[in-house]
Design a protein around this motif. Structure first.
Motif, mmCIF file in Angstrom:
data_model
loop_
_atom_site.group_PDB
_atom_site.id
_atom_site.type_symbol
_atom_site.label_atom_id
_atom_site.label_comp_id
_atom_site.label_asym_id
_atom_site.label_seq_id
_atom_site.Cartn_x
_atom_site.Cartn_y
_atom_site.Cartn_z
ATOM 1 N N VAL A 284 -0.021 -14.340 13.098
ATOM 2 C CA VAL A 284 -0.257 -12.950 13.462
ATOM 3 C C VAL A 284 -1.399 -12.909 14.475
ATOM 4 N N VAL A 285 -1.112 -12.321 15.638
ATOM 5 C CA VAL A 285 -2.080 -12.220 16.732
ATOM 6 C C VAL A 285 -2.647 -10.809 16.742
ATOM 7 N N CYS A 286 -3.973 -10.704 16.676
ATOM 8 C CA CYS A 286 -4.639 -9.404 16.583
ATOM 9 C C CYS A 286 -5.445 -9.126 17.849
ATOM 10 N N ASP A 287 -5.414 -7.880 18.288
ATOM 11 C CA ASP A 287 -6.227 -7.463 19.424
ATOM 12 C C ASP A 287 -7.670 -7.277 18.959
ATOM 13 N N LEU A 288 -8.336 -8.394 18.713
ATOM 14 C CA LEU A 288 -9.722 -8.427 18.241
ATOM 15 C C LEU A 288 -10.482 -9.455 19.056
ATOM 16 N N ILE A 289 -11.810 -9.376 19.013
ATOM 17 C CA ILE A 289 -12.613 -10.343 19.756
ATOM 18 C C ILE A 289 -12.657 -11.692 19.049
ATOM 19 N N GLY A 290 -12.470 -11.703 17.753
ATOM 20 C CA GLY A 290 -12.461 -12.942 16.990
ATOM 21 C C GLY A 290 -12.028 -12.673 15.563
ATOM 22 N N ILE A 291 -11.727 -13.748 14.833
ATOM 23 C CA ILE A 291 -11.289 -13.625 13.443
ATOM 24 C C ILE A 291 -12.348 -14.239 12.534
ATOM 25 N N ALA A 292 -13.036 -13.376 11.800
ATOM 26 C CA ALA A 292 -14.061 -13.841 10.866
ATOM 27 C C ALA A 292 -13.417 -14.563 9.687
ATOM 28 N N THR A 293 -14.096 -15.575 9.175
ATOM 29 C CA THR A 293 -13.583 -16.319 8.028
ATOM 30 C C THR A 293 -13.354 -15.405 6.832
ATOM 31 N N ASP A 294 -14.243 -14.443 6.613
ATOM 32 C CA ASP A 294 -14.049 -13.480 5.521
ATOM 33 C C ASP A 294 -12.758 -12.689 5.704
ATOM 34 N N LEU A 295 -12.466 -12.292 6.937
ATOM 35 C CA LEU A 295 -11.259 -11.514 7.213
ATOM 36 C C LEU A 295 -10.008 -12.348 6.966
ATOM 37 N N VAL A 296 -10.035 -13.603 7.380
ATOM 38 C CA VAL A 296 -8.899 -14.503 7.158
ATOM 39 C C VAL A 296 -8.553 -14.581 5.678
ATOM 40 N N LYS A 297 -9.565 -14.774 4.857
ATOM 41 C CA LYS A 297 -9.321 -14.933 3.417
ATOM 42 C C LYS A 297 -8.669 -13.694 2.827
ATOM 43 N N GLU A 298 -9.125 -12.530 3.245
ATOM 44 C CA GLU A 298 -8.571 -11.290 2.698
ATOM 45 C C GLU A 298 -7.127 -11.076 3.154
ATOM 46 N N ILE A 299 -6.863 -11.278 4.436
ATOM 47 C CA ILE A 299 -5.508 -11.083 4.953
ATOM 48 C C ILE A 299 -4.550 -12.097 4.345
ATOM 49 N N ARG A 300 -4.961 -13.356 4.328
ATOM 50 C CA ARG A 300 -4.103 -14.403 3.776
ATOM 51 C C ARG A 300 -3.754 -14.132 2.315
ATOM 52 N N LYS A 301 -4.750 -13.765 1.538
ATOM 53 C CA LYS A 301 -4.518 -13.511 0.110
ATOM 54 C C LYS A 301 -3.491 -12.410 -0.077
ATOM 55 N N ARG A 302 -3.645 -11.334 0.683
ATOM 56 C CA ARG A 302 -2.731 -10.206 0.543
ATOM 57 C C ARG A 302 -1.342 -10.560 1.057
ATOM 58 N N ALA A 303 -1.265 -11.201 2.215
ATOM 59 C CA ALA A 303 0.036 -11.529 2.797
ATOM 60 C C ALA A 303 0.784 -12.568 1.959
ATOM 61 N N SER A 304 0.065 -13.552 1.450
ATOM 62 C CA SER A 304 0.708 -14.579 0.633
ATOM 63 C C SER A 304 1.258 -13.997 -0.658
#
Length: 491
Positions: A81-101
């Motif tokens: 998933v490609v997001c129009d953001l300046i960067g992907i924080a490690t905290d954000l990755v964990k939250e998105i991954r947990k929910r999507a998985s």
């Protein structure tokens, strides 16, 4: 001229030819592909990213999106998933991954969250930090953080749910019109400086190359209609400026492809390794604008679409590995100095730009390296705050992800802002004909990742790197090993 009918006709012919020669492409329980997009535009008044002072958004130029592509092949599945953001924080990755998985069953390690690096996107890391820590924050900001987590996860869920048989075509276009330039220059005194003009008599040459290739993966349905175009090009996103939300030049790629291929097509742009590449031509005083850049890249893509090669084999392999990259130091004296610099900047006193960059980095590193930091980071910085990386020690866990399709296509995802030389090394050594190398994936806290020679030259990107020399080469070695393993598995 509307090229949609032409491209659709070509697509139908290719579908017929490929299905006749390789009926397994659309048959049985083979590869299925899903594509979806979700709006993640922040509200007006939310902080904007990209610089070292708070800016509050005043409006919207074009929407910010999270665009997902999901591959499903038997028991194997993977999502990007490609997001129009300046960067992907490690905290954000964990939250998105947990929910999507949880919602799709895709393994966490097979979910990649990446950013385009738009500088007219939100500065969300402090608000995410507060939200996850259940601390007080403005309701409007808290609501957007929930949207920021939910949006990419929803894009993955939608793509997973709508995955269906597809014809895949791959190849590469060459960007002939100059829109990308190496922004580091060798000077007559032997130093290296960023952001120079060839009018400067002390400039000898560009310190590195550019990568003119636009790697491409086209997804068509069983009737030959284009559903999605995944493209990958090495060029920094900082072409808009101002105080309104914008996805930068990828928005214009999307709009141009919709015009030629139909409104239903989704353009997914993965930023290539461009830590030392930007849009400023050192031979000109005029800067290329976002619309010119995006439209030009889209035209290059359109010229190549009819020449892309169908994938006869589409077996899916997904691999990942965590690489422990060595972090730079943050001593007690350095942290004290950093606090003084940041306090001066806050008071709007004159501060050397490189000192400001270094001070911000030292506070961030202090938070990562020490179980008991010398400073309370949230008092001094908004970017780089992290629950996940607090007190991790001398190394930062950075993930390398590889998704391969058959024997011809590979998608490599790397953390941080990676120098073009490193991305080109991966392409050169890849056993796959088409290799997309996408930076700023799953972890932005490394900041810049130069190649080893660049550390000797110094200047901005080296100043703004959190890792030690050799980190980029570690990523290249890991990526090439994973690619070789995937190639062996696909044979």
């Amino acid at each position: 001229m509307n090229f949609a009918p032409l491209f659709r006709s070509v697509g139908l012919l290719l579908v017929c030819l490929v299905t006749y020669s390789h009926p397994e492409v659309f048959g049985g329980e083979g590869l299925r592909v899903g594509i979806a997009e979700v709006d993640i535009t922040p509200p007006v008044g939310f902080p904007m990213a990209g610089y070292y002072h708070e800016r509050l958004a005043e409006g919207v130029i074009d929407p910010l999106k999270a665009k997902a592509i999901v591959f499903r092949d038997g028991d194997t599945s993977a999502a990007l998933v490609v997001c129009d953001l300046i960067g992907i924080a490690t905290d954000l990755v964990k939250e998105i991954r947990k929910r999507a998985s949880t919602e799709t069953g895709i393994p966490v390690s097979n979910i990649v969250i990446t950013a385009t690096h738009s500088h007219t996107a939100p500065d969300y890391m402090k608000e995410l930090y507060l939200k996850l820590g259940k601390e007080n924050q403005a309701p409007m900001r808290a609501e957007f953080i929930e949207k920021l987590i939910a949006g990419p996860a929803e894009a993955i869920r939608k793509a997973h749910a709508t995955a269906k048989p597809a014809l895949l075509e791959a190849g590469a276009a060459t960007q002939l019109i100059p829109v990308s330039f190496n922004r580091r220059f060798v000077m007559r005194d032997g130093s290296v400086k960023t952001w120079q003009s060839h009018d400067n008599p002390d400039v000898v040459r560009a310190a590195g190359p550019i990568d003119p290739r636009i790697e491409l993966l086209a997804v068509r349905d069983e009737t030959g209609v284009a559903r999605g175009i995944l493209s990958n090009f090495a060029l920094h996103l900082d072409t808009v400026g101002g105080m309104r939300w914008s996805a930068d030049y990828p928005y214009f790629i999307d709009q141009a492809l919709k015009k030629s291929l139909g409104n239903e097509v989704v353009s997914i742009f993965g930023t290539g390794c461009c830590g030392d590449i930007n849009h400023v031509n050192p031979n000109s005083k005029e800067r290329n604008k976002a619309d010119y850049i995006g439209t030009s890249i889209a035209e290059s893509i359109e010229r190549e679409l009819g020449k892309l090669k169908p994938l006869a084999k589409t077996g899916l392999v997904a691999k990942s590995e965590v690489v422990q990259l060595p972090l730079q130091e943050a001593t007690e004296d350095e942290v004290k100095w950093a606090i003084e610099i940041l306090q001066k900047a806050y008071r709007k006193e004159t501060v050397d730009f490189f000192d400001h960059v270094t001070a911000h980095k030292k506070i961030m590193l202090d938070q990562f390296r020490h179980r008991e930091p010398y400073a309370n980071a949230i008092d001094h910085i908004t970017w780089g705050l992290s629950h996940s990386l607090k007190g991790i020690g001398e190394t930062i866990p950075a993930e390398v992800n590889v998704i391969t399709l058959g024997q011809d296509v590979a998608i490599v995802c790397l953390p941080g802002e990676v120098f073009v030389e490193l991305g080109m090394a991966i392409k050169q050594g890849s056993p796959f004909k088409t290799t997309l190398v996408i930076e700023l994936s799953n972890c932005v806290e490394t900041i810049y990742i130069p190649n080893r020679p660049a550390y000797a030259g110094g200047s901005y990107e080296v100043t703004n790197s959190a890792t030690k020399p050799g980190s980029g080469e570690m990523l290249v070695e890991t990526a090439l090993r994973l690619l070789r393993e995937a190639a062996s598995a696909s044979n």
